[in-house]
Design a protein around this motif. Sequence first.
Motif, mmCIF file in Angstrom:
data_model
loop_
_atom_site.group_PDB
_atom_site.id
_atom_site.type_symbol
_atom_site.label_atom_id
_atom_site.label_comp_id
_atom_site.label_asym_id
_atom_site.label_seq_id
_atom_site.Cartn_x
_atom_site.Cartn_y
_atom_site.Cartn_z
ATOM 1 N N GLU A 34 0.832 -1.204 0.000
ATOM 2 C CA GLU A 34 0.000 0.000 0.000
ATOM 3 C C GLU A 34 0.866 1.253 0.000
ATOM 4 O OE1 GLU A 34 -2.503 -0.338 3.444
ATOM 5 O OE2 GLU A 34 -3.755 -1.882 2.531
ATOM 6 N N LEU A 35 1.950 1.218 0.759
ATOM 7 C CA LEU A 35 2.864 2.354 0.829
ATOM 8 C C LEU A 35 3.470 2.633 -0.548
ATOM 9 C CD1 LEU A 35 3.967 4.254 3.028
ATOM 10 C CD2 LEU A 35 5.845 2.664 3.346
ATOM 11 N N LYS A 36 3.891 1.595 -1.237
ATOM 12 C CA LYS A 36 4.455 1.741 -2.582
ATOM 13 C C LYS A 36 3.412 2.289 -3.548
ATOM 14 C CE LYS A 36 7.809 -2.002 -2.096
ATOM 15 N NZ LYS A 36 8.160 -3.367 -2.485
ATOM 16 N N GLU A 37 2.190 1.756 -3.455
ATOM 17 C CA GLU A 37 1.119 2.209 -4.350
ATOM 18 C C GLU A 37 0.775 3.674 -4.109
ATOM 19 O OE1 GLU A 37 -2.063 -0.594 -3.743
ATOM 20 O OE2 GLU A 37 -0.946 -2.215 -4.714
ATOM 21 N N LEU A 38 0.693 4.079 -2.834
ATOM 22 C CA LEU A 38 0.395 5.482 -2.524
ATOM 23 C C LEU A 38 1.488 6.407 -3.037
ATOM 24 C CD1 LEU A 38 -1.061 5.372 1.088
ATOM 25 C CD2 LEU A 38 -2.167 6.338 -0.920
ATOM 26 N N THR A 39 2.715 5.990 -2.887
ATOM 27 C CA THR A 39 3.836 6.797 -3.384
ATOM 28 C C THR A 39 3.728 6.964 -4.894
ATOM 29 O OG1 THR A 39 5.226 6.006 -1.569
ATOM 30 C CG2 THR A 39 6.348 6.958 -3.475
ATOM 31 N N GLN A 40 3.402 5.882 -5.588
ATOM 32 C CA GLN A 40 3.248 5.938 -7.036
ATOM 33 C C GLN A 40 2.069 6.835 -7.426
ATOM 34 O OE1 GLN A 40 5.294 4.903 -9.361
ATOM 35 N NE2 GLN A 40 3.943 5.747 -10.911
ATOM 36 N N LYS A 43 3.064 10.434 -7.176
ATOM 37 C CA LYS A 43 3.896 10.845 -8.313
ATOM 38 C C LYS A 43 3.035 11.098 -9.542
ATOM 39 C CE LYS A 43 8.099 8.447 -6.886
ATOM 40 N NZ LYS A 43 9.014 7.329 -7.134
ATOM 41 N N GLU A 44 2.070 10.226 -9.766
ATOM 42 C CA GLU A 44 1.182 10.385 -10.922
ATOM 43 C C GLU A 44 0.346 11.654 -10.805
ATOM 44 O OE1 GLU A 44 -1.022 6.708 -11.078
ATOM 45 O OE2 GLU A 44 0.771 5.559 -11.625
ATOM 46 N N LEU A 45 -0.155 11.952 -9.616
ATOM 47 C CA LEU A 45 -0.937 13.172 -9.410
ATOM 48 C C LEU A 45 -0.082 14.417 -9.653
ATOM 49 C CD1 LEU A 45 -3.047 12.214 -6.279
ATOM 50 C CD2 LEU A 45 -3.941 12.744 -8.555
ATOM 51 N N GLU A 46 1.152 14.376 -9.206
ATOM 52 C CA GLU A 46 2.044 15.512 -9.444
ATOM 53 C C GLU A 46 2.327 15.692 -10.935
ATOM 54 O OE1 GLU A 46 5.281 14.582 -6.794
ATOM 55 O OE2 GLU A 46 4.173 15.312 -5.052
ATOM 56 N N GLU A 47 2.439 14.586 -11.648
ATOM 57 C CA GLU A 47 2.623 14.652 -13.101
ATOM 58 C C GLU A 47 1.377 15.234 -13.778
ATOM 59 O OE1 GLU A 47 5.329 14.192 -15.083
ATOM 60 O OE2 GLU A 47 6.363 14.041 -13.158
ATOM 61 N N ALA A 78 -3.170 16.192 -1.304
ATOM 62 C CA ALA A 78 -3.184 16.359 0.154
ATOM 63 C C ALA A 78 -3.739 15.104 0.832
ATOM 64 C CB ALA A 78 -4.015 17.586 0.533
ATOM 65 N N SER A 79 -4.789 14.548 0.269
ATOM 66 C CA SER A 79 -5.392 13.334 0.831
ATOM 67 C C SER A 79 -4.425 12.152 0.772
ATOM 68 C CB SER A 79 -6.675 13.008 0.061
ATOM 69 O OG SER A 79 -7.212 11.785 0.505
ATOM 70 N N LYS A 80 -3.801 11.973 -0.382
ATOM 71 C CA LYS A 80 -2.838 10.870 -0.535
ATOM 72 C C LYS A 80 -1.621 11.088 0.365
ATOM 73 C CE LYS A 80 -4.961 8.695 -3.928
ATOM 74 N NZ LYS A 80 -5.613 7.425 -3.737
ATOM 75 N N SER A 81 -1.207 12.323 0.527
ATOM 76 C CA SER A 81 -0.065 12.623 1.396
ATOM 77 C C SER A 81 -0.370 12.273 2.845
ATOM 78 C CB SER A 81 0.315 14.096 1.291
ATOM 79 O OG SER A 81 0.799 14.383 0.008
ATOM 80 N N ARG A 82 -1.590 12.597 3.289
ATOM 81 C CA ARG A 82 -1.982 12.243 4.656
ATOM 82 C C ARG A 82 -1.973 10.724 4.831
ATOM 83 N NH1 ARG A 82 -5.498 16.500 3.778
ATOM 84 N NH2 ARG A 82 -7.180 15.118 3.158
ATOM 85 N N GLN A 83 -2.535 10.020 3.854
ATOM 86 C CA GLN A 83 -2.574 8.560 3.926
ATOM 87 C C GLN A 83 -1.158 7.989 3.926
ATOM 88 O OE1 GLN A 83 -5.421 6.745 4.409
ATOM 89 N NE2 GLN A 83 -3.983 5.113 4.796
ATOM 90 N N LEU A 84 -0.291 8.578 3.153
ATOM 91 C CA LEU A 84 1.101 8.133 3.099
ATOM 92 C C LEU A 84 1.782 8.305 4.461
ATOM 93 C CD1 LEU A 84 3.255 7.013 1.175
ATOM 94 C CD2 LEU A 84 3.898 9.364 0.660
ATOM 95 N N GLU A 85 1.539 9.416 5.113
ATOM 96 C CA GLU A 85 2.125 9.653 6.444
ATOM 97 C C GLU A 85 1.600 8.646 7.464
ATOM 98 O OE1 GLU A 85 4.724 11.567 7.215
ATOM 99 O OE2 GLU A 85 4.750 11.856 5.052
ATOM 100 N N ILE A 86 0.318 8.336 7.388
ATOM 101 C CA ILE A 86 -0.262 7.334 8.283
ATOM 102 C C ILE A 86 0.416 5.991 8.056
ATOM 103 C CG2 ILE A 86 -2.356 5.971 8.731
ATOM 104 C CD1 ILE A 86 -3.930 8.616 8.165
ATOM 105 N N ASN A 87 0.569 5.630 6.795
ATOM 106 C CA ASN A 87 1.195 4.347 6.469
ATOM 107 C C ASN A 87 2.659 4.298 6.879
ATOM 108 O OD1 ASN A 87 -1.282 3.667 5.438
ATOM 109 N ND2 ASN A 87 -0.539 3.062 3.445
#
Length: 134
Positions: A34-40, A43-47, A78-87
Amino acid sequence: DKLVANKKDEIASKSRQLEINKSRQLEVNKREQELKELTQELKELEEELKELDKKFEAGILTENRYDKLVANKKDEIASKSRQLEINKSRQLEVNKREQELKELTQELKELEEELKELDKKFEAGILTENRYDK
């Protein structure tokens, strides 16, 4: 028999704990994925945000449409970043459990070796049956 029985009980207890930790390890592996998927996804959202900038600069998007799309992408980020920090914080707990798993495995090996040594001493006559049983 008591000495051996105590060692066997200890081994059984450690084995149960090891099984519990192995099942936790499966959960850990899931969280790592999940951590890898959120990171990806981040990156896609930033692109996608960069693509919106290019489209706006090229005149393909109106300013109003651009602002709405950018706001939506920033909310998603912002939502994905929060989830990433939780993970990530969960990952710290996972690392702790992995260490516990390694330690339990080592303890179990040591107990099994002790049991083998007791068996050898008993068979060699170094331990009496009474002492072996304790």
